[in-house]
Write an enzyme that holds these catalytic residues in place. Structure first.
Site, PDB file in Angstrom:
ATOM      1  N   ASP A 147       0.886  -1.165   0.000  1.00 20.12           N
ATOM      2  CA  ASP A 147       0.000   0.000   0.000  1.00 20.12           C
ATOM      3  C   ASP A 147       0.923   1.213   0.000  1.00 20.12           C
ATOM      4  OD1 ASP A 147      -1.623   2.153   0.604  1.00 20.12           O
ATOM      5  OD2 ASP A 147      -2.427   1.325   2.470  1.00 20.12           O
ATOM      6  N   LYS A 176       2.808  10.979  -3.758  1.00 19.13           N
ATOM      7  CA  LYS A 176       1.729  10.325  -4.498  1.00 19.13           C
ATOM      8  C   LYS A 176       0.882  11.347  -5.259  1.00 19.13           C
ATOM      9  CE  LYS A 176      -1.756   6.770  -3.590  1.00 19.13           C
ATOM     10  NZ  LYS A 176      -2.256   5.883  -2.516  1.00 19.13           N
ATOM     11  N   ASP A 180     -12.742   5.624   2.440  1.00 17.49           N
ATOM     12  CA  ASP A 180     -11.311   5.667   2.784  1.00 17.49           C
ATOM     13  C   ASP A 180     -10.888   7.084   3.170  1.00 17.49           C
ATOM     14  OD1 ASP A 180      -8.535   5.653   2.903  1.00 17.49           O
ATOM     15  OD2 ASP A 180      -8.256   4.503   1.060  1.00 17.49           O
ATOM     16  N   GLU A 187      -7.279   0.391  -4.509  1.00 20.23           N
ATOM     17  CA  GLU A 187      -7.297   0.304  -3.048  1.00 20.23           C
ATOM     18  C   GLU A 187      -8.643  -0.214  -2.515  1.00 20.23           C
ATOM     19  OE1 GLU A 187      -5.970   4.224  -2.008  1.00 20.23           O
ATOM     20  OE2 GLU A 187      -3.966   3.807  -2.766  1.00 20.23           O
TER      21      GLU A 187
END
Ligand code: ADP
Ligand code: MG
Length: 610
Positions: free
Chosen positions: A10, A71, A194, A172
């Site tokens: 992850d 990211k 999330d 994800e």
């Protein structure tokens, strides 16, 4: 551990971590103190690179040499990032091919290279834990469901740079659902909520027969646990100022301490009803304050409400109502905030699935997928939707992939290419399918030609190739020269004629040849690039050769000769080095030319063109 170990990673905006599949199920990689999360932060100082908590602890003192939230930069252009540039304290500069780079103490680093530093750290940690001194060379990496092709490719490239072959990129939310075993549901709709450190997303998935389909995804890339920390920091600084004087300044060490305290307080309030903060302000002054959960929740409410609005939007996009959702899955460290759980429960009208560690669930799911790929876990169907990647042949027989394997259909991808020869009026478009890096090793799906391009200098035409994969797996390919508007298209059925075994063997072959291919691909790229440099030097010598001193000319001739020789060889590093030398030797020439080109363009251009 077996040889076919594949790491599930992850790669988060705030934290990254890994897990592996064992015979007893997926297991998180922990260090000797039991910690699993590695803050996705890299610090550069005095030639040393640190990753993780240590880097994070010094972020405030060392803002320009500490890189976090990489990211956010993956697969983005400067234009994409206009809103984020002010928020990130490090120096973001334009890179090649319309990408961005980070200027780290004078060195330009791509987001892929930076992410690779984190990935390498994760890989090394995992190798230590898994023991036996074996290198782990394969991984499954997760990405947000909304990541586009270029962001996914950038993630895959980061893996490669870190010495990891990325067997699969998975979403994800899919990973989270997989970790809960929700793939066994016959036909169900799942909402995955999330809330991480700096981003929020909610995805509505439909799972049936082991295949996950993303029905919709919504979110806010600027909303997360950091906002809750900031609320607390603001509260504390306001009160400190009103107690000790408005003029009080906060040096970096104090700001770092405040940030740490704020986050710790927030975390404590997830389990306690109040928490006390003590800040030493120097000169014997100490600020003390007890914050209650109610107080914190009143600060947090508007942020949590925003996330619920996104949930409503995601449902609307999927054409569903809250009652249609069979499961709600909570992911991300910030879902430990009790208010988040209660508001989500209220909205969906059902008890959500909450993991003990919601920040580990995605990595666990990635390990499950890794287990499926490695053949350890056989009771689950593969999730592939597009079994093989789709791309076109580029100069020198390499493959430019447009649609990556396992993309959910329908999907679309485009990329812009150019010509290599002056005055070229047509381009051949060779459509390929497969995982290998070279066109000759992939399956050819068809060729077509885009003709009638007005003659232009090499590199000037902008040929945009678009792949559209419809819900039936039918590929439509179109090409368009953007300056002239000239277009051509063809219909292709990619899966035709390929059996499951063929697909598997192509994939296995790609594993077996990964390194070999990589080198071959790199060599082709380097040869193309050196060809371009040699041509440019030749051209510049014709027009501006007289600016060189005899010494400079001699050095340039030697460098050009050397590059030509190295280019014929197989040694990538040697070609790369010779390219650098030639580029440097040509610098006075390039500079002289740049001046004349600039003045020419400015003079010869209308304002509208600029
Ligand atoms: P990302 O997916 O963005 O990398 P994570 O899922 O690791 O992030 O979430 C990190 C966020 O979770 C941070 O803002 C952190 O403060 C928050 N967090 C972690 N534990 C808790 C907790 N017990 N209570 C509240 N927030 C928490
Ligand atoms: Mg996350």
């Amino acid at each position: 551990m077996s040889d076919n170990l594949i790491l599930g990673i992850d790669l988060g905006t705030t934290n990254s971590l890994a897990a592996v599949m064992t015979s007893g199920g997926p297991e998180i990689i922990r260090d000797d103190r039991g910690a699993s999360l590695v803050p996705s932060v890299i610090a550069f100082s005095e030639g040393k690179v640190t990753v993780g908590q240590e880097a994070r602890d010094h972020a405030v003192e060392n803002p320009t040499a500490t890189v976090y939230s990489v990211k956010r930069l993956m697969g983005k252009s400067v234009e994409d990032l206009t809103n984020e540039m002010d928020v990130l304290p490090y120096d973001i500069v334009p890179g090649r091919h319309d990408t961005v780079c980070v200027n780290v103490q004078g060195r330009r680093m791509t987001p892929q290279e930076l992410s690779a530093i984190i990935l390498r750290d994760i890989k090394t940690r995992a190798e230590v834990v898994c023991g036996s001194g074996k290198e782990i060379s394969r991984a499954v990496i997760t990405v947000p469901a909304y990541f586009d092709d270029s962001q996914r490719q950038a993630t895959r490239d980061a893996g490669r740079i870190a010495g990891l072959e990325v067997c699969r990129i998975i979403n994800e939310p899919t990973a989270a659902a997989l970790a809960y075993g929700l793939d066994r549901n016959e036909d169900a709709c799942i909402a995955v909520y999330d809330l991480g450190g700096g981003t929020f997303d909610v995805s509505i998935l439909r799972v049936s027969g082991g295949v996950f389909e993303v029905l919709s995804t919504q979110g806010d890339t600027q909303l997360g646990g950091d906002d809750l920390d900031r609320e607390l920091i603001n509260l504390l600084t306001d009160e400190i100022r009103s107690e000790f004087g408005e003029e009080l300044t906060f040096p970096p060490a104090t700001r770092q301490a405040l940030r740490t305290f704020a986050e710790a307080t927030k975390i404590r309030l997830s389990t306690e009803l109040d928490a006390t903060v003590e800040v030493a302000l120097g000169g014997g002054r100490v600020f003390r304050r007890t914050i209650t959960r109610d107080e914190f929740e009143s600060l947090a409410t508007r942020w949590v409400d925003h996330t619920i609005e996104h949930c409503a939007r995601a449902l609307r996009d999927a054409g569903l109502g809250p009652q249609d959702i069979d499961q709600v899955v909570m992911v991300g460290g910030s879902t430990r905030v009790p208010l988040v759980c209660s508001k989500t429960k209220e909205f969906f009208g059902r008890e959500p699935y909450t993991a003990v560690n919601p920040d580990e669930i995605v990595a666990l799911g990635a390990a499950v997928q890794a287990g499926i790929l490695a053949g350890i876990k056989r009771d689950t169907l593969l999730l592939d939707v597009t079994p093989l990647s789709l791309g076109i042949e580029t100069l020198g027989g390499a493959v430019g992939k447009l649609i990556m394997r396992n993309s959910t259909v329908p999907c679309q991808a485009s990329e812009t290419f150019s010509t290599y020869v002056d005055g070229q009026t047509s381009v051949d478009i060779h459509v390929l399918q497969g995982e290998r890096e070279l066109a000759k090793d992939c399956r050819s799906l068809g060729k077509f030609q885009l003709t009638g391009i007005p003659p232009m200098p090499a590199g000037a035409p902008r040929v945009q190739v678009t792949f559209l994969l419809d819900a039936n797996g039918i590929l439509g390919v179109s090409a368009r020269e953007l300056r002239s508007g000239k277009a051509a298209s063809v219909q292709i059925t990619p899966a035709h004629g390929l059996t499951r075994d063929e697909v598997d063997s192509m994939v296995n072959e790609s594993y077996a040849h990964a390194m070999e291919d990589l080198n071959a691909h790199r060599l082709i790229d380097l040869r193309n690039e050196s060809e371009r440099i040699l041509k440019a030097i030749e051209k510049s010598l014709e027009t501006a050769g007289d600016v060189l001193t005899p010494g400079q000319r001699q050095a340039l001739d030697a460098a050009v000769g050397d590059l030509k020789a190295k280019r014929e060889g197989e040694d990538c590093d040697a070609v790369y080095e010779a390219m650098g030398v030639a580029n440097d030797a040509a610098m006075p020439l390039t500079e002289a030319q740049m001046d004349s080109v600039l003045s020419k363009t400015i003079k010869g251009r209308k304002m509208d063109d600029v």
